[in-house]
Design an enzyme around this catalytic site. Structure first.
Site, PDB file in Angstrom:
ATOM      1  N   ASP A  27       0.863  -1.191   0.000  1.00 40.70           N
ATOM      2  CA  ASP A  27       0.000   0.000   0.000  1.00 40.70           C
ATOM      3  C   ASP A  27       0.893   1.234   0.000  1.00 40.70           C
ATOM      4  O   ASP A  27       1.881   1.291   0.722  1.00 40.70           O
ATOM      5  CB  ASP A  27      -0.884  -0.046   1.259  1.00 40.70           C
ATOM      6  CG  ASP A  27      -1.734   1.204   1.408  1.00 40.70           C
ATOM      7  OD1 ASP A  27      -2.014   1.850   0.375  1.00 40.70           O
ATOM      8  OD2 ASP A  27      -2.117   1.522   2.548  1.00 40.70           O
ATOM      9  N   ASN A  73      -0.628   4.613  -0.092  1.00 40.93           N
ATOM     10  CA  ASN A  73      -1.291   5.847   0.361  1.00 40.93           C
ATOM     11  C   ASN A  73      -2.004   5.710   1.699  1.00 40.93           C
ATOM     12  O   ASN A  73      -2.807   6.558   2.072  1.00 40.93           O
ATOM     13  CB  ASN A  73      -2.270   6.341  -0.720  1.00 40.93           C
ATOM     14  CG  ASN A  73      -3.355   5.312  -1.012  1.00 40.93           C
ATOM     15  OD1 ASN A  73      -3.310   4.193  -0.487  1.00 40.93           O
ATOM     16  ND2 ASN A  73      -4.324   5.679  -1.816  1.00 40.93           N
ATOM     17  N   ASP A  87      -4.378   3.733   2.746  1.00 44.99           N
ATOM     18  CA  ASP A  87      -5.787   3.328   2.864  1.00 44.99           C
ATOM     19  C   ASP A  87      -5.915   1.834   3.205  1.00 44.99           C
ATOM     20  O   ASP A  87      -7.018   1.295   3.283  1.00 44.99           O
ATOM     21  CB  ASP A  87      -6.578   3.675   1.592  1.00 44.99           C
ATOM     22  CG  ASP A  87      -6.131   2.870   0.379  1.00 44.99           C
ATOM     23  OD1 ASP A  87      -5.148   2.099   0.490  1.00 44.99           O
ATOM     24  OD2 ASP A  87      -6.759   3.006  -0.687  1.00 44.99           O
ATOM     25  N   ASP A 143      -1.619  -1.198  -3.855  1.00 45.17           N
ATOM     26  CA  ASP A 143      -1.908  -0.432  -5.071  1.00 45.17           C
ATOM     27  C   ASP A 143      -0.721  -0.455  -6.037  1.00 45.17           C
ATOM     28  O   ASP A 143       0.355  -0.958  -5.700  1.00 45.17           O
ATOM     29  CB  ASP A 143      -2.305   1.009  -4.712  1.00 45.17           C
ATOM     30  CG  ASP A 143      -1.366   1.616  -3.688  1.00 45.17           C
ATOM     31  OD1 ASP A 143      -0.140   1.536  -3.902  1.00 45.17           O
ATOM     32  OD2 ASP A 143      -1.851   2.157  -2.660  1.00 45.17           O
ATOM     33  N   ASP A 148      -4.408 -10.946 -15.463  1.00 49.28           N
ATOM     34  CA  ASP A 148      -5.473 -11.900 -15.246  1.00 49.28           C
ATOM     35  C   ASP A 148      -6.643 -11.486 -16.127  1.00 49.28           C
ATOM     36  O   ASP A 148      -7.014 -10.312 -16.139  1.00 49.28           O
ATOM     37  CB  ASP A 148      -5.895 -11.825 -13.769  1.00 49.28           C
ATOM     38  CG  ASP A 148      -6.219 -13.175 -13.182  1.00 49.28           C
ATOM     39  OD1 ASP A 148      -6.993 -13.896 -13.824  1.00 49.28           O
ATOM     40  OD2 ASP A 148      -5.711 -13.491 -12.101  1.00 49.28           O
ATOM     41  N   GLU A 159      -6.585 -21.317 -16.233  1.00 50.42           N
ATOM     42  CA  GLU A 159      -7.082 -21.966 -15.028  1.00 50.42           C
ATOM     43  C   GLU A 159      -8.205 -22.882 -15.470  1.00 50.42           C
ATOM     44  O   GLU A 159      -9.324 -22.446 -15.728  1.00 50.42           O
ATOM     45  CB  GLU A 159      -7.600 -20.934 -14.018  1.00 50.42           C
ATOM     46  CG  GLU A 159      -7.968 -21.588 -12.698  1.00 50.42           C
ATOM     47  CD  GLU A 159      -8.941 -20.761 -11.850  1.00 50.42           C
ATOM     48  OE1 GLU A 159      -8.978 -20.999 -10.642  1.00 50.42           O
ATOM     49  OE2 GLU A 159      -9.669 -19.923 -12.380  1.00 50.42           O
ATOM     50  N   HIS A 196      -4.103 -17.579  -4.731  1.00 47.64           N
ATOM     51  CA  HIS A 196      -4.998 -16.808  -3.884  1.00 47.64           C
ATOM     52  C   HIS A 196      -6.300 -17.542  -3.544  1.00 47.64           C
ATOM     53  O   HIS A 196      -7.202 -16.941  -2.960  1.00 47.64           O
ATOM     54  CB  HIS A 196      -5.315 -15.489  -4.593  1.00 47.64           C
ATOM     55  CG  HIS A 196      -6.020 -15.737  -5.894  1.00 47.64           C
ATOM     56  ND1 HIS A 196      -5.395 -16.349  -6.977  1.00 47.64           N
ATOM     57  CD2 HIS A 196      -7.292 -15.517  -6.275  1.00 47.64           C
ATOM     58  CE1 HIS A 196      -6.257 -16.476  -7.958  1.00 47.64           C
ATOM     59  NE2 HIS A 196      -7.422 -15.978  -7.561  1.00 47.64           N
ATOM     60  N   ASP A 197      -6.409 -18.811  -3.924  1.00 48.07           N
ATOM     61  CA  ASP A 197      -7.607 -19.599  -3.617  1.00 48.07           C
ATOM     62  C   ASP A 197      -7.309 -20.790  -2.720  1.00 48.07           C
ATOM     63  O   ASP A 197      -8.223 -21.535  -2.368  1.00 48.07           O
ATOM     64  CB  ASP A 197      -8.234 -20.164  -4.912  1.00 48.07           C
ATOM     65  CG  ASP A 197      -8.712 -19.087  -5.864  1.00 48.07           C
ATOM     66  OD1 ASP A 197      -9.162 -18.026  -5.390  1.00 48.07           O
ATOM     67  OD2 ASP A 197      -8.622 -19.312  -7.087  1.00 48.07           O
TER      68      ASP A 197
END
Ligand code: GLC
Ligand code: CA
Length: 539
Positions: free
Chosen positions: A23, A25, A27, A31, A100, A267, A328-329
């Site tokens: 990150d 900024n 938040d 990013d 992706d 995939e 990520h799964d």
């Protein structure tokens, strides 16, 4: 000898999940400027190709896998200017970039879908799959998440089809306009210079034209490499259709005119014969498919020997196998090893030294551990759907429900926010030891990060490892995996000791050490491999 093999058959892939990488900024959400600031470190690690999970405009209900504009950057990640800079800076560092691409479905907030559902006469109606049927479903098809794939919509008194979650309506590829539009999207990004696409649930692209009911099956739970028989249904008519195999070729042909020689990695899931159908009989379909066997590995030499032999039989050159330890799964592989870094070194060495493409999930190079967020408190839509399933039960059944747990922020340094964010991270950083961070691991010679760095660079610098064929060897030790990589007269031999005991082996004369880890001693013509150690040499 000139290296004529396509570049993507020799590459290594590193997956970045933009939400959790860096990150900039405050938040709490990763990013693009954050990633830009880490590119030097990614290059130092030795990465060749970076695959980014989606950062297109999206409501974020499935964290970017629900796209509402394919040619815009979501403001939470930055601007198109940041993205252009990202492509440029990655190329400047001699790395490649893969995006992706979620071709199967859009978000239900995508303007195309809003139009489509507004009336049966709308020009976008046929962009999606609509059928009559309210209380009674149009047919028995079950989605990949175990619910009916049909979603009733009052506006026009019809149902639309979604093979994943209900807010992800499937596009209708039987409509030539959809194809044309999506090829346009690929062109948009290829003209910007991206080097390829990771194709999300590509096994689901086509559905049976006459909407026949699926036959039943005795199997309930899907596995990462098999979704085609699950939830008591054989998904004959909503997954892996011959039209999807054909479409793989069309996409390949379409992208192949670009000068960067881009590639596609799909995939898809199913048996090896299904995977091969996606690759095409003449290797003219998808360039690569993810192979998920390592997601449920057995930590034993035999499992890996069998896998290598199976892949050479089923996916011989010119096909290229891939080796995926996580994404990520899925559960983080370090957790599947009970946090054992020594074993993690063996598995990653296997992944990098075999013939094929290693796919590394961000954080695996530091042994980043899972979270323990319950399904009830999950942000992941799959967790939300199953919020009353206790975590211990889903763990026991080895079904991965709350994917938040493998998406925790990267651990860059020992500070509170782990160097990920100065604000409140979107998912907790969790407890960690300073020694788990990139910063500390860089200073420790035998850290996991340094091991990965060595492996990335070793592959990069060795033509034998990139192009060579592979042959497994039988040894006298059940716990020893031995294989050779061969190119012309040159041979690289790999020894990996999966056992708890020291193993003694002979070292051929004139061997030249390429890499060793975990405690190996060389005495004259003998080598002694301590438990969970590895030795790589060239003759
Ligand atoms: C793929 C993605 C997953 C996503 C799903 C729907 O399986 O890897 O994260 O939720 O497709 O797009
Ligand atoms: Ca941010």
């Amino acid at each position: 000898m000139e290296n004529k093999m396509e570049w993507w058959k020799q590459t290594s892939i590193y997956q970045i999940y933009p939400w959790s990488f860096q990150d900039s900024n405050g938040d709490g959400i990763g990013d693009l400027p954050g990633i830009l600031g880490r590119l030097d470190e990614i290059q130092e690690l030795g990465v060749e190709t970076i695959w980014f999970s989606p950062f297109y405009r999206s409501p974020g209900e499935d964290f970017g896998y629900d796209i509402s504009d394919y040619t815009a950057i979501d403001p939470r990640f930055g601007t198109m200017a940041d993205c252009d800079k990202l492509i440029k800076e990655i190329h400047k560092r001699k790395m490649k970039i893969v995006l992706d691409m979620v071709m199967n479905h859009t978000s239900d907030k995508h303007p195309w879908f809003l139009e489509s559902k507004s009336s049966k006469e709308n020009p976008k109606r046929d962009f999606y799959i609509w059928r009559k049927g309210s209380k009674k479903k149009p047919n028995n098809w079950i989605s990949m998440v175990g619910t009916s794939g049909w979603n009733y919509d009052e506006t026009t008194d019809e149902s639309y089809y979604s093979n994943f979650l209900s807010f992800q309506p499937d596009l209708n590829y039987r409509n030539p306009k959809v194809k044309k539009t999506m090829f346009g999207v690929l062109d948009f990004w290829l003209s910007k210079g991206v080097d390829g696409f990771r194709l999300d649930i590509f096994n689901s692209i086509y559905k049976d034209e006459s909407f026949r009911d699926n036959p039943s099956s005795l199997r309930f739970f899907p596995t990462p490499d098999n979704h085609d028989e699950a939830f008591f249904q054989k998904k004959l008519y909503n997954l892996n259709l011959p039209e999807s195999f054909q479409f793989a070729k069309e996409v390949r042909k379409h992208i192949s005119k670009y000068k960067q020689k881009p590639f596609l990695i799909g995939e898809v899931s199913g048996s090896d014969s299904v995977l091969k159908s996606f690759l095409g009989e003449k290797a003219d379909g998808l360039s690569l498919v993810f192979q998920f066997e390592l997601i449920h590995f057995k930590y034993q030499a035999k499992f890996f020997k069998d896998l290598l032999e199976k892949n050479e039989k089923e996916f011989p050159t010119p096909l290229t196998p891939t080796y995926v330890l996580g994404n990520h799964d899925q559960r983080r592989f370090i957790d599947r090893l009970g946090g054992d870094v020594k074993k993690a070194k063996i598995l990653s060495a296997f992944q990098f030294l075999a013939r094929g493409i290693p796919v590394v999930y961000y954080g695996d190079e530091i042994g980043r551990k899972e979270g323990r967020i319950s399904n009830f408190f999950g942000k992941d839509p799959i967790a939300k759907m199953n919020r009353f399933v206790p975590l211990f039960l889903s763990n026991l059944l080895e079904i991965y429900i709350n994917r938040d747990n493998c998406r925790l922020p990267m651990l860059w340094d020992e500070t509170d926010g782990a160097g990920f964010s100065k604000g409140k991270p979107w998912l907790p950083v969790g407890k960690f030891k300073p020694s788990e961070s990139v910063k500390v691991q860089k200073t420790v010679e035998d850290s996991l990060w340094n091991h990965y760095r060595q492996l990335f660079h070793l592959r990069k610098s060795s033509r034998i490892l990139k192009e060579g064929s592979i042959k497994t060897k039988t040894t006298n030790h059940v716990d020893l995996l031995c294989f050779e990589r061969i190119l012309g007269k040159k041979v690289v031999t790999v020894f990996l000791n999966f056992g708890e005991n020291q193993i003694e082996e002979l070292l051929p004369k004139g061997s030249q050490l390429l890499y060793q880890f975990g405690g190996v001693e060389v005495k004259g013509e003998r080598i002694y491999l301590k438990e969970h150690s590895g030795f790589v040499f060239e003759t």
